[in-house]
Design a protein around this motif. Structure first.
Motif, PDB file in Angstrom:
ATOM      1  N   PHE A  72       0.827  -1.196   0.000  1.00 27.19           N
ATOM      2  CA  PHE A  72       0.000   0.000   0.000  1.00 27.19           C
ATOM      3  C   PHE A  72       0.868   1.255   0.000  1.00 27.19           C
ATOM      4  O   PHE A  72       0.497   2.269  -0.566  1.00 27.19           O
ATOM      5  CB  PHE A  72      -0.894   0.013   1.252  1.00 27.19           C
ATOM      6  N   LEU A  73       2.012   1.150   0.675  1.00 23.62           N
ATOM      7  CA  LEU A  73       2.918   2.286   0.835  1.00 23.62           C
ATOM      8  C   LEU A  73       4.274   1.957   0.221  1.00 23.62           C
ATOM      9  O   LEU A  73       4.888   0.947   0.569  1.00 23.62           O
ATOM     10  CB  LEU A  73       3.087   2.609   2.329  1.00 23.62           C
ATOM     11  N   LYS A  74       4.732   2.789  -0.713  1.00 27.93           N
ATOM     12  CA  LYS A  74       6.036   2.621  -1.334  1.00 27.93           C
ATOM     13  C   LYS A  74       6.902   3.837  -1.017  1.00 27.93           C
ATOM     14  O   LYS A  74       6.486   4.970  -1.262  1.00 27.93           O
ATOM     15  CB  LYS A  74       5.896   2.458  -2.843  1.00 27.93           C
ATOM     16  N   LEU A  75       8.082   3.581  -0.477  1.00 26.39           N
ATOM     17  CA  LEU A  75       8.983   4.660  -0.075  1.00 26.39           C
ATOM     18  C   LEU A  75      10.306   4.534  -0.830  1.00 26.39           C
ATOM     19  O   LEU A  75      10.977   3.499  -0.748  1.00 26.39           O
ATOM     20  CB  LEU A  75       9.241   4.598   1.434  1.00 26.39           C
ATOM     21  N   ASP A  76      10.671   5.581  -1.554  1.00 24.22           N
ATOM     22  CA  ASP A  76      11.915   5.546  -2.339  1.00 24.22           C
ATOM     23  C   ASP A  76      13.137   5.350  -1.454  1.00 24.22           C
ATOM     24  O   ASP A  76      14.127   4.734  -1.879  1.00 24.22           O
ATOM     25  CB  ASP A  76      12.062   6.844  -3.141  1.00 24.22           C
ATOM     26  N   ARG A  77      13.084   5.861  -0.229  1.00 19.06           N
ATOM     27  CA  ARG A  77      14.256   5.769   0.644  1.00 19.06           C
ATOM     28  C   ARG A  77      14.594   4.325   1.011  1.00 19.06           C
ATOM     29  O   ARG A  77      15.720   4.025   1.401  1.00 19.06           O
ATOM     30  CB  ARG A  77      14.050   6.586   1.903  1.00 19.06           C
TER      31      ARG A  77
END
Length: 410
Positions: free
Chosen positions: A396-401
């Motif tokens: 649901f949540l994608k974080l580039d970091r």
């Protein structure tokens, strides 16, 4: 007839390893106990582990905003070594271990002969012929039986190896300030060995939050000094120790599954309809049919060819903000088609999200007119809510970091 005193019965039960046996403390227990103002504990593989330490909301935001420290010592850890270690791990698990380089980690699963998932976990390649398999459940008898004919040694090192998960956007800064030089070079799913107190700490760029993060493993005798080394720079980096409640919230956002929560492992399933093939819990992408034969391969291929897969694990978005764990899913508000296995309100996404197990073709071909039945407790009365749900991709949540190398400092 002589009566056995109750205290004597309890003492005998404890000595015999009965359910009354007190929970064990992890190598970090004394540090966690001092921080646990809620005195909120739960049982994890026979150990006393924190559910929350102080405030669940603050602990969650430590994962997403600064850095969070979580004790993963109760996780089952098996050391697999020997000339046939690669061949054995390749026979055991569904991924091709030959593609896993030294000092690398991959997520995997393993099945019984019928293709039903025994567990999922991480496989660390520590050397050319040396691995560490980490999982939720205990599998030593199965591993030993499966090793027949292979020149391998299998040891349960769960109690000897302490583990910490350091997660969040500031997690690298914590390690840098604690003096772990070179950790910035670790790429996702890579590990390295770093000196500590005359010994070493294995640090891998892995985690269960979908965020930038690391996992640290060391011998039990070095555990407290490792904790103190990190805690010495905690205030500077706003690092907070957390319990499982916050971690579980983050893992739902990341779309990760938990054994015996989102699916029932084949060794613990009491009913045949609870068994799951990899394709039925979203792990079809792990299965490598180009590798040599592995446990359950024939059954998995047969189920795919004959289209006999019965279930599917999906992500859901639920209308409103009331989470509905273990709530039933209906089609057209009438036919029961599945159940929510995990759910949470996501403060980051501002959405009510869930993971659910559905009966095919629902969730696969039939995607519309799905509803969840939630019973919300309001002022001592339960109110039945029928809320529409929408199939949503995981994570649901994608974080580039999470994948940035070198990692950022904020």
């Amino acid at each position: 007839m002589n009566q056995i005193p109750a205290l004597s019965r309890n003492a005998r039960a404890i000595a015999a390893g009965h359910v009354l046996t007190p929970l064990l403390g992890t190598p970090f227990f004394t540090r966690l106990e001092a921080l646990n103002t809620n005195n909120d504990w739960y049982a994890w593989s026979g150990y006393k582990a924190p559910h929350t330490l102080s405030d669940e909301e603050l602990e969650y935001f430590a994962i997403r905003s600064t850095a969070a420290l979580f004790d993963i010592s109760p996780m089952t850890k098996y050391r697999i070594s020997g000339p046939d270690a690669v061949a054995f791990c390749n026979r055991l698990t569904v991924r091709d271990v030959r593609k896993l380089g030294v000092n690398r980690v991959h997520y995997t699963a393993w099945c019984d002969d019928h293709g039903h998932v025994l567990d999922d976990g991480t496989l660390f390649r520590l050397g050319q012929d040396e691995f560490r398999l980490c999982s939720q459940e205990r599998h030593l008898p199965w591993l030993l039986d499966s090793a027949d004919g292979f020149d391998v040694s299998i040891a349960d090192e769960s109690a000897e190896i302490a583990g910490l998960a350091l997660q969040g956007p500031v997690s690298y800064a914590v390690l840098r300030d604690a003096g772990f030089q070179g950790v910035e070079n670790l790429k996702p799913f890579q590990l390295g060995s770093f000196p500590h107190e005359g010994g070493s700490v294995t640090i891998s760029r892995t985690g269960f939050t979908g965020d930038l993060g690391y996992e640290l493993f060391c011998p039990r005798e070095l555990a407290l000094s490792l904790w103190d080394r990190l805690w010495a720079v905690a205030e500077k980096n706003r690092m907070r120790a957390i319990g499982y409640a916050a971690l579980n919230h983050a893992r739902i956002e990341a779309g990760f599954i938990v054994a015996n929560a989102d699916f029932v492992t084949s060794e613990t399933a009491l009913r045949e309809d609870r068994l799951r093939l990899p394709d039925e819990i979203g792990l079809d992408w792990l299965v490598d049919l180009e590798k040599p034969n592995f446990n359950g391969r024939t059954a998995i291929v047969k189920a795919r060819e004959k289209k006999t897969l019965k279930h599917i694990l999906v992500g859901l978005e639920i209308e409103g903000n009331v989470a509905g764990p273990l709530s039933l899913i209906y089609h057209k508000k009438k036919r029961e088609v599945g159940i929510i296995t995990a759910s949470a309100w996501s403060p980051i996404l501002k959405k009510n999200i869930a993971i659910a197990s559905l009966e095919r073709p629902f969730g696969e071909k039939i995607l519309n007119d799905l509803w969840v039945e939630i019973y919300a407790l309001r002022e001592l009365n339960y109110q039945k809510l029928m809320k529409p749900v929408k199939i949503a991709p995981r994570p649901f949540l994608k974080l580039d970091r999470r994948g940035a190398t070198p990692p950022g400092l904020t």
